[in-house]
Design a protein around this motif. Structure first.
Motif, mmCIF file in Angstrom:
data_model
loop_
_atom_site.group_PDB
_atom_site.id
_atom_site.type_symbol
_atom_site.label_atom_id
_atom_site.label_comp_id
_atom_site.label_asym_id
_atom_site.label_seq_id
_atom_site.Cartn_x
_atom_site.Cartn_y
_atom_site.Cartn_z
ATOM 1 N N UNK A 165 7.899 -21.418 0.245
ATOM 2 C CA UNK A 165 8.809 -20.404 0.778
ATOM 3 C C UNK A 165 8.450 -19.017 0.230
ATOM 4 N N UNK A 166 8.311 -18.915 -1.087
ATOM 5 C CA UNK A 166 8.001 -17.604 -1.681
ATOM 6 C C UNK A 166 6.543 -17.198 -1.454
ATOM 7 N N UNK A 167 5.648 -18.146 -1.429
ATOM 8 C CA UNK A 167 4.268 -17.832 -1.082
ATOM 9 C C UNK A 167 4.208 -17.246 0.330
ATOM 10 N N UNK A 168 4.959 -17.830 1.246
ATOM 11 C CA UNK A 168 5.003 -17.320 2.625
ATOM 12 C C UNK A 168 5.592 -15.915 2.691
ATOM 13 N N UNK A 169 6.564 -15.596 1.818
ATOM 14 C CA UNK A 169 7.082 -14.218 1.759
ATOM 15 C C UNK A 169 5.946 -13.234 1.503
ATOM 16 N N UNK A 170 5.136 -13.563 0.520
ATOM 17 C CA UNK A 170 4.043 -12.668 0.124
ATOM 18 C C UNK A 170 2.984 -12.616 1.215
#
Length: 179
Positions: A165-170
């Motif tokens: 989820x947070x990797x996809x944000x970046x």
């Protein structure tokens, strides 16, 4: 509103599978195993200005996201250990928003958290690969949901999703900005 939701949840909200299989567990552990390297590959060439860019309006910066991943997965590792060593313990949550406002989350070099995630995930993956079927059923209680024990298997799913989820944000920010 839909655009903000897409920015908040680029891979969708977490949905717990109704049936957790050995194959799913293996897939989630693999996601956790490769997360530190994938994250490093995505952020290693970003400038300080880019690291200090929010991934969405009123959102955390890339730097805060990297530090949040280390903080959150540290807590998760502890939750796994509690569930494995105590009978359905009540865990202590932490205020992730407040943690992200502490100066280190806003200013520390991301390499500190990248190195920590690499070591932490090495330990975590080693632990998870050695769990028995009965270990996967062990639980902890979260004070926000005291009537729903969280199993070790469910926690594996949650944190595989969380890292992705947070990797996809970046990744989405990098794509939108053309970096």
């Amino acid at each position: 509103m839909a655009m903000i939701e897409n920015l908040k949840y680029p891979i969708g909200v977490f949905v717990q599978p109704s049936k957790i299989t050995d194959d799913l567990i293996e897939d989630w552990i693999h996601v956790l195993e490769v997360l530190p390297e994938r994250l490093n590959d995505v952020v290693k060439d970003l400038s300080d200005e880019q690291l200090n860019t929010p991934y969405r309006p009123n959102g955390w910066t890339v730097r805060q996201l990297v530090h949040h991943l280390a903080d959150s997965h540290h807590h998760s590792y502890t939750r796994f250990k509690w569930a494995l060593t105590e009978k359905s313990p009540l865990i202590k949550p932490y205020d992730e928003k407040e943690w992200s406002e502490i100066f280190d989350a806003k200013s520390a070099p991301i390499q500190l958290s990248l190195d920590y995630l690499k070591a932490l995930h090495s330990k975590l993956v080693y632990l998870l690969k050695g769990l028995s079927a009965s270990d996967l059923k062990k639980t902890y209680l979260h004070p926000d949901h005291p009537n729903h024990p969280v199993s070790v298997a469910e926690n594996i799913a949650k944190y595989a999703w969380h890292g992705s989820h947070h990797l996809a944000h970046i990744q989405a920010l990098i794509h939108r900005k053309g970096w």
